[in-house]
Design a protein around this motif. Structure first.
Motif, PDB file in Angstrom:
ATOM      1  N   ALA A 150      -4.179 -20.475   1.093  1.00 28.47           N
ATOM      2  CA  ALA A 150      -5.044 -19.299   1.013  1.00 28.47           C
ATOM      3  C   ALA A 150      -4.285 -18.188   0.292  1.00 28.47           C
ATOM      4  O   ALA A 150      -3.054 -18.176   0.262  1.00 28.47           O
ATOM      5  N   SER A 151      -5.024 -17.276  -0.332  1.00 30.19           N
ATOM      6  CA  SER A 151      -4.364 -16.156  -0.995  1.00 30.19           C
ATOM      7  C   SER A 151      -5.241 -14.923  -0.879  1.00 30.19           C
ATOM      8  O   SER A 151      -6.387 -15.001  -0.438  1.00 30.19           O
ATOM      9  N   GLY A 152      -4.690 -13.795  -1.281  1.00 33.77           N
ATOM     10  CA  GLY A 152      -5.451 -12.555  -1.252  1.00 33.77           C
ATOM     11  C   GLY A 152      -5.678 -12.062   0.169  1.00 33.77           C
ATOM     12  O   GLY A 152      -4.889 -12.334   1.059  1.00 33.77           O
ATOM     13  N   PRO A 153      -6.777 -11.314   0.390  1.00 33.04           N
ATOM     14  CA  PRO A 153      -7.023 -10.759   1.720  1.00 33.04           C
ATOM     15  C   PRO A 153      -7.138 -11.825   2.817  1.00 33.04           C
ATOM     16  O   PRO A 153      -6.887 -11.523   3.979  1.00 33.04           O
ATOM     17  N   VAL A 154      -7.484 -13.060   2.461  1.00 34.37           N
ATOM     18  CA  VAL A 154      -7.564 -14.108   3.487  1.00 34.37           C
ATOM     19  C   VAL A 154      -6.166 -14.407   4.032  1.00 34.37           C
ATOM     20  O   VAL A 154      -5.959 -14.536   5.239  1.00 34.37           O
ATOM     21  N   LEU A 155      -5.197 -14.505   3.119  1.00 32.67           N
ATOM     22  CA  LEU A 155      -3.810 -14.763   3.532  1.00 32.67           C
ATOM     23  C   LEU A 155      -3.243 -13.543   4.256  1.00 32.67           C
ATOM     24  O   LEU A 155      -2.613 -13.667   5.302  1.00 32.67           O
ATOM     25  N   ARG A 156      -3.479 -12.356   3.700  1.00 31.61           N
ATOM     26  CA  ARG A 156      -2.912 -11.146   4.299  1.00 31.61           C
ATOM     27  C   ARG A 156      -3.591 -10.810   5.620  1.00 31.61           C
ATOM     28  O   ARG A 156      -2.962 -10.251   6.516  1.00 31.61           O
ATOM     29  N   GLY A 157      -4.874 -11.161   5.743  1.00 29.80           N
ATOM     30  CA  GLY A 157      -5.568 -10.948   7.015  1.00 29.80           C
ATOM     31  C   GLY A 157      -4.903 -11.735   8.139  1.00 29.80           C
ATOM     32  O   GLY A 157      -4.943 -11.331   9.299  1.00 29.80           O
ATOM     33  N   SER A 158      -4.288 -12.874   7.779  1.00 29.84           N
ATOM     34  CA  SER A 158      -3.594 -13.679   8.779  1.00 29.84           C
ATOM     35  C   SER A 158      -2.169 -13.201   9.022  1.00 29.84           C
ATOM     36  O   SER A 158      -1.403 -13.894   9.684  1.00 29.84           O
ATOM     37  N   GLY A 159      -1.816 -12.071   8.459  1.00 29.81           N
ATOM     38  CA  GLY A 159      -0.522 -11.467   8.774  1.00 29.81           C
ATOM     39  C   GLY A 159       0.606 -11.836   7.830  1.00 29.81           C
ATOM     40  O   GLY A 159       1.763 -11.556   8.133  1.00 29.81           O
ATOM     41  N   VAL A 160       0.317 -12.472   6.697  1.00 27.99           N
ATOM     42  CA  VAL A 160       1.373 -12.831   5.749  1.00 27.99           C
ATOM     43  C   VAL A 160       1.480 -11.716   4.718  1.00 27.99           C
ATOM     44  O   VAL A 160       0.501 -11.385   4.053  1.00 27.99           O
ATOM     45  N   LYS A 161       2.666 -11.136   4.603  1.00 30.99           N
ATOM     46  CA  LYS A 161       2.850 -10.033   3.665  1.00 30.99           C
ATOM     47  C   LYS A 161       3.152 -10.611   2.296  1.00 30.99           C
ATOM     48  O   LYS A 161       4.309 -10.714   1.889  1.00 30.99           O
ATOM     49  N   TRP A 162       2.170 -11.065   1.592  1.00 28.20           N
ATOM     50  CA  TRP A 162       2.364 -11.734   0.302  1.00 28.20           C
ATOM     51  C   TRP A 162       1.325 -11.198  -0.674  1.00 28.20           C
ATOM     52  O   TRP A 162       0.143 -11.479  -0.553  1.00 28.20           O
ATOM     53  N   ASP A 163       1.800 -10.401  -1.608  1.00 28.16           N
ATOM     54  CA  ASP A 163       0.928  -9.834  -2.619  1.00 28.16           C
ATOM     55  C   ASP A 163       1.704  -9.933  -3.925  1.00 28.16           C
ATOM     56  O   ASP A 163       2.837  -9.453  -4.015  1.00 28.16           O
ATOM     57  N   LEU A 164       1.125 -10.570  -4.942  1.00 30.22           N
ATOM     58  CA  LEU A 164       1.862 -10.797  -6.185  1.00 30.22           C
ATOM     59  C   LEU A 164       2.267  -9.490  -6.842  1.00 30.22           C
ATOM     60  O   LEU A 164       3.229  -9.448  -7.596  1.00 30.22           O
ATOM     61  N   ARG A 165       1.548  -8.415  -6.561  1.00 30.11           N
ATOM     62  CA  ARG A 165       1.925  -7.132  -7.161  1.00 30.11           C
ATOM     63  C   ARG A 165       3.300  -6.691  -6.674  1.00 30.11           C
ATOM     64  O   ARG A 165       4.016  -5.972  -7.356  1.00 30.11           O
ATOM     65  N   LYS A 166       3.672  -7.109  -5.445  1.00 31.32           N
ATOM     66  CA  LYS A 166       5.010  -6.811  -4.914  1.00 31.32           C
ATOM     67  C   LYS A 166       5.938  -8.003  -5.064  1.00 31.32           C
ATOM     68  O   LYS A 166       7.101  -7.858  -5.422  1.00 31.32           O
ATOM     69  N   ALA A 167       5.413  -9.215  -4.762  1.00 29.78           N
ATOM     70  CA  ALA A 167       6.275 -10.395  -4.706  1.00 29.78           C
ATOM     71  C   ALA A 167       6.714 -10.834  -6.096  1.00 29.78           C
ATOM     72  O   ALA A 167       7.822 -11.304  -6.270  1.00 29.78           O
ATOM     73  N   ASP A 168       5.826 -10.716  -7.080  1.00 30.78           N
ATOM     74  CA  ASP A 168       6.146 -11.140  -8.438  1.00 30.78           C
ATOM     75  C   ASP A 168       5.525 -10.129  -9.396  1.00 30.78           C
ATOM     76  O   ASP A 168       4.537 -10.412 -10.050  1.00 30.78           O
ATOM     77  N   PRO A 169       6.096  -8.902  -9.466  1.00 26.86           N
ATOM     78  CA  PRO A 169       5.399  -7.806 -10.158  1.00 26.86           C
ATOM     79  C   PRO A 169       5.162  -8.102 -11.637  1.00 26.86           C
ATOM     80  O   PRO A 169       6.031  -8.620 -12.330  1.00 26.86           O
ATOM     81  N   TYR A 170       3.967  -7.786 -12.095  1.00 27.71           N
ATOM     82  CA  TYR A 170       3.613  -7.925 -13.504  1.00 27.71           C
ATOM     83  C   TYR A 170       3.172  -6.539 -13.977  1.00 27.71           C
ATOM     84  O   TYR A 170       3.058  -5.618 -13.167  1.00 27.71           O
TER      85      TYR A 170
END
Lengths: 366, 158
Positions: free
Chosen positions: A216-236
């Motif tokens: 899962a990715s996006g708000p579905v992943l973050r809704g489950s409490g995973v702090k994973w956002d490509l804007r921070k994790a792999d900034p472009y």
């Protein structure tokens, strides 16, 4: 004792709460969902095959027609992949314009996503129309920039289609100044709303481990409490220069996914304030020809769209058109875990859970 | 910034545990024998210095002589990624072990690769077509299946 037997209910493809032509084959025991089979492909247009017969630039309009609620981020993902493949440089002003467009698009898409979700939960019309009121202003901004209201094709390999007109800046400043007040208004109307909380808290829980395991990715992943956002994790682009937070949920239920989207709109406003303040002058137009030959090889480019990680895996054979054009679409992969989320809940909850994932069928079926 | 692990770096770790699995490794890619795919993926997921907990994407590419399956693996815990590839030479019945036992996210993606390329993932519990309809005879993303332009590339304007 009354004799009962399971009952198969076809929900969709023509159903208002399946957000397009998505079909769920629900196996029911009374009103409780026992099993669910997702059936898709009704909107399959073969974009991956069609792209192999078009030049890289000609592929951009396809991305508008995948996730049609967030065309800008679709353009951006593809352009990042093409630029990685062909080694194209982008000017500073174009990078800032891309961030501004992507964040405006995120707000527009979340407004629509939250609006339809609230609609699915039974609050027909009113909150949705409040949200469309603000989305309309965003679409006007996009129209000023690109000339189109839905299918922008604004971001191009190496830059953007054209610089924004002068009247864009006062309009976007006014929007950014007003938006926090409107988000407060939605929250006043919805976040504390007892009916919404009763319908969504604890419903359709996606545990943290499963969210990662099911890609899962996006708000579905973050809704489950995973702090994973490509804007921070792999900034472009220039996301590493801005100060913003990644909102996450606590238990991964439908309410958390709703709440993450609302909080993300606030963070987008923060990014917009900084990007509008810092944007340098210069020429944002691409410095490459309309047709170009990337060297033979492959590249995977991705960005964080409102629905999650949209990635493009491109293979070049040195010719003008991609040899392979693979789309990793977040909506498609986010529904992998949908079956596990709806089993055990009532039909009405299944509608709310599907709404909380916020799928766009153009992107699922491609 | 997500760190892209080089193929060599990962290959050296894989060789320690599974000496025959690696076919070729360079700065970017890691080519594996198709039969060893599941074992290597399990190692990459479970080794404490790899922790590839997130399957970003599975896809196929048809290179005419062979079919290639590409895995993009990411570690959310350690924020690094690796690209793993394997070649399948049997076009009539290409087979590959399914990684669904490791990542649930493979479920739809393997069905998609089967749908478009005809690659059979052994061990997948429900390998059906997903975007094309049941009973459709072709594998549309193979290069011998021609699209609307009959495989013609756009005319080049120099």
């Amino acid at each position: 004792m009354l004799k009962t037997e399971p009952y198969v209910l076809n929900m969709g493809p023509q159903h208002p709460s399946t957000h397009g032509v998505f079909r769920m084959e629900l196996l029911l025991d009374g009103e409780t969902v026992v099993d669910m089979r997702p059936i898709m492909g009704y909107l399959h247009r073969g974009i991956e095959k069609l792209s192999e017969e078009r030049s890289y630039t000609q592929c951009i309009p396809f991305t508008d027609r995948m996730d049609y609620l967030s065309s800008m981020t679709g353009n951006l993902s593809l352009c990042l992949a093409i630029e990685k493949l062909a080694g194209i440089e982008v000017s500073e002003r174009a990078k800032y314009l891309r961030v501004i467009m992507a964040e405006l698009q995120r707000i527009a898409s979340h407004l629509f996503g939250v609006g339809t979700f609230i609609d699915d939960c039974g609050a027909s019309g009113t909150p949705f129309l409040y949200m469309l009121r603000e989305r309309e202003k965003l679409i006007d901004l996009f129209e000023m920039a690109s000339g189109a209201r839905l299918t922008y094709s604004y971001i191009r390999p190496g830059g953007v289609m054209r610089d924004v007109p002068d009247e864009f800046w006062p309009a976007v400043r006014r929007f950014v100044a007003e938006m926090p007040r409107y988000i407060d208004e939605y929250e006043q109307l919805l976040t504390g709303n007892e009916i919404l909380r009763a319908r969504t808290i604890g419903v359709g829980i996606l545990p943290r481990e499963q969210a990662i395991n099911a890609s899962a990715s996006g708000p579905v992943l973050r809704g489950s409490g995973v702090k994973w956002d490509l804007r921070k994790a792999d900034p472009y682009c220039v996301y590493d220069r801005f100060d913003f937070d990644i909102p996450t949920g606590k238990q991964g239920d439908a309410f958390d996914r709703y709440f993450v989207r609302v909080q993300e709109m606030r963070q987008s406003v923060r990014i917009l304030e900084q990007a509008i303040r810092d944007i340098p002058s210069g020429d944002p137009l691409p410095k490459v020809a309309l047709f170009f030959h990337p060297p033979a090889g492959d590249a995977y480019g991705r960005s964080e769209t409102p629905r999650g990680e949209l990635g493009f895996y491109l293979v070049s054979d040195g010719s003008i058109a991609p040899y392979r054009f693979k789309i990793r679409s977040p909506s498609f992969i986010n529904i992998t875990a949908l079956c596990d989320m709806v089993v055990g809940w009532r039909i009405a909850d299944a509608v709310a859970i599907t709404g909380s994932i916020d799928i766009v069928m153009g992107e699922v079926d491609r | 910034m997500t760190q892209s692990l080089s193929g060599e770096q990962v290959a050296n770790r894989v060789r320690e545990v599974l000496p025959n699995a690696v076919v070729k490794a360079d700065g970017i890619d890691l080519y594996l024998r198709s039969e060893a795919m599941l074992d290597v993926c399990r190692f990459l997921k479970e080794a404490p210095d790899m922790e590839m907990d997130y399957l970003t994407s599975i896809t196929g590419v048809d290179y005419m002589d062979y079919l290639e399956v590409v895995y993009h693996l990411t570690s959310i815990a350690r924020n690094h990624s690796v690209v793993v590839k394997t070649k399948l030479y049997d076009r009539a019945a290409p087979e590959l072990p399914s990684v669904i036992s490791l990542w649930q996210g493979a479920e739809f993606q393997e069905r998609e690769v089967y749908d478009f390329f005809g690659i059979i993932f052994t061990g997948h519990p429900d390998l059906r077509r997903i975007l094309m309809w049941d009973g459709y005879a072709n594998f549309p993303l193979r290069k011998d299946y021609l699209g609307l332009n009959y495989g013609q590339r756009p005319a080049l304007v120099e």
